[in-house]
Design an enzyme around this catalytic site. Sequence first.
Site, PDB file in Angstrom:
ATOM      1  N   GLY A  91      15.487   0.493  -3.323  1.00 12.65           N
ATOM      2  CA  GLY A  91      14.757   1.721  -3.024  1.00 12.65           C
ATOM      3  C   GLY A  91      13.619   1.989  -3.989  1.00 12.65           C
ATOM      4  CD  GLU A 144      15.867   9.913  -4.599  1.00  9.40           C
ATOM      5  OE1 GLU A 144      16.472  10.904  -4.959  1.00  9.40           O
ATOM      6  OE2 GLU A 144      16.330   9.086  -3.801  1.00  9.40           O
ATOM      7  CE  LYS A 170      -4.002   0.307   2.262  1.00 13.40           C
ATOM      8  NZ  LYS A 170      -4.955   0.415   3.409  1.00 13.40           N
TER       9      LYS A 170
HETATM   10 MO1  MOS Z   1      16.385  12.512  -2.305  1.00 12.61          MO
HETATM   11  S1  MOS Z   1      16.705  13.995  -3.710  1.00 12.61           S
HETATM   12  O1  MOS Z   1      17.965  11.882  -2.189  1.00 12.61           O
HETATM   13  O2  MOS Z   1      15.874  13.218  -0.847  1.00 12.61           O
END
Ligand code: MOS
Length: 765
Positions: free
Chosen positions: A729, A732, A661
């Site tokens: 991760g 991003e 979620k």
């Molecule tokens: Mo991100 S730009 O590494 O907080």
Amino acid sequence: MSTLEDVRPVELASESWLSPGGRPDSLMRRKHGLIGAPVSRIDGPLKVQGKATFAAEFPIDKMVYAALAYSSIAKGRIATLDTGEAEAAPGVVLIMTHRNAPRLQPMPMILTGAKALGGDNLPILQDDRIHWNGQPIAVAVAQTQEQADHAASLIRATFEAEPAITDFAEAKAKGVEQGQFFGHPLKVEIGDAEKALAGSTAQIDALYSTPRHTHNAIEPHAVTLAWKGDELVVHDTTQAVSHCAWTLATVFGLDESQVHVTSPYVGGGFGSKTFWQHHVLGAAASKLAGRPVRLALSREGVYRLVGGRTLTEQRVAIGAASDGGFEAIIHTGTSAMTPHNALPEAFILQTQTLYRADSFKLCVDVVRLDMLANTFMRAPGEAIGTFALECAIDEMAVKLGMDPIELRIRNEPDQHPTQGKPFSSRNLVEAWRAGAERFGWAARRSTPGATRDGEWWIGMGCAASTYPYNRFPGGAARITLSRDGRARVEIAAHEMGMGTSTAQTQVAAERLGLEMDQVTFAYADSGQPGVVMAGGSQQTAAIGAAVMAAQRALVAQLLQLAGNDSVLAGLSPDEVGGLDGGLARLDNPSQWESYAAILARAQRDEVTADGIAPPPSETQTWSMHSYGAMFCEARVNAVTGEVRVSRFLGAFDCGRILNSKTAASQFKGGIIMGLGLALMEETQFDERSGRIMNPSLAEYHVPVHMDVPDIDVIWTDIPDPHAPMGARGIGEIGITGAAAAVANAIFNATGKRIRDLPLTLDKLI
Ligand code: MOS
């Protein structure tokens, strides 16, 4: 011996996931249980009730409020500064300027030391110098925020301007420098790419440009702070509590233990919630006033003080053989930065990773402008680098008459293309196939302008996405287990809205063999273990590795306490793990004893263990990256040029997903930010004066609900054997590739190739 899958909750030896041939973290294979479960945010009820206390909401007795006055020139000095009217205004406690501010050390600049966090290293209010247009020149402190704002408006300054470089073309004319990233030159050359390009059957050689962007986290930057003698207590909104404490201590000549920073809730960071001049000015004003101070930046204040993404010009050239195989990839260009920051836009990073080619020429040059220091902004480098690269790939597909997905898969590398390292886990092709199927890519018409619905052209575009797996050194954690079967996990980590506190409670509970409501995840206090940055999409791995180490230390202590009367007697920490509220033998889970029984027999109420994460050697051995395949359907109005994104899908390959979620929200949030990057975000910078001209959300446009279609996200969920929990991760990856997918959809809709962000309607009519 049982397999990983069927020994449900028992841990394997810690840290084996680091080494070649080592055994992965067993949590990565958990099929049932908490890993991957769509658990709702544990802090959700507090937030919707307004009970989550943010930095500008902490009450402190006798607190006063601060407001800033800003310079209106880019470079020079303050000639006159009249604070008389401001000092006489109602409620004013003091006006702080360079004449009366405490003498301080410059803030250590981020990337220049392990805990350095400053966005620049300039001596603001230490002398009469002006370094950028918008720099603070005075702080008004008053009984209320309104009185402080009013007093700041009464400060009268005149300036002696000096020649400033605020024009990108002028800065380039003065010459460029080699860009550096984390101490390494942003330059890769393999073979003779220019020559290979010239000899290729098909060539693309194009220039792309991307503008400045300002951070617009929903919660503007703020500090509420108080001096207690020589100690400083700071309620901040930060991505790095430990770094913040050290950096403030250095500025004020203190030991870092004298600065105590908390940041329990952060309303968005995106790279901006590091350390800026308002931290220093707030603490200095508090010292001078002898009162606790709140310095909450206005939205304009964020535009004046907090850097964002800087502008770039990028050349991408690709040479391909007739079968689509890449013979040359060239990605070069220039990024603007200031004389006082350490971060160019590293727009070539994804180009090192995404495709194989016979030759490469990659380089980022920088020029220096007199402006607010630029900084990290969600996928710095990659977010705009993928725009250029992935548009160029689309252009090449058009030139070759190939499907753009097939062209990408044709050039899928079998090892890291420029470093030669093996991939830890790369399933981008699976993401492409699954995404194309779900999006209905087969229905796309490859001829631009082939689909029209009334006034609207309709097109589909795609782009690849990638962002590195990072794990920075400094991870450490403490686990306290009590006889009532509860555990408290402490680490100086951060919850910026992405679901960290929830996902990490899940992981810790699973690792310890406890229920979620038996585990407290305590975080965001500089007094806690660890130096953990919530940045670089690395926090989950950093916490995961630290908690693994602490859990192993805890198991060792428990085994010692268990002694010879336990069914676990004689076993080593590597042979046991957490299961159903106790410890069990790895290869025979029926050999089990509860935590409560072990502690009771040892007459202990609790046991505490500290662990330090091992150095991140996994990234030395393997190329570790998250990947995505992005799909966009765009509608472009043939009369007005208006663009509406009507559908978007992201298919991700990021290892194991820990909470389906909160992860979906991260992916979607990244994509939404990518829609802003594609279509509207642009800091209007006056190149004559260096002034930011649109410092508000009225004039700086970000996507609103009307701009965002239903976004579909899927993921491979293939665990990465070399990451804690098998997870890479996800913070991003969503923004990278998104802008190119939009631009490529617009091209497919209209036949118009816009290489300059944002893709506004004036460029389409
Ligand atoms: Mo991100 S730009 O590494 O907080």
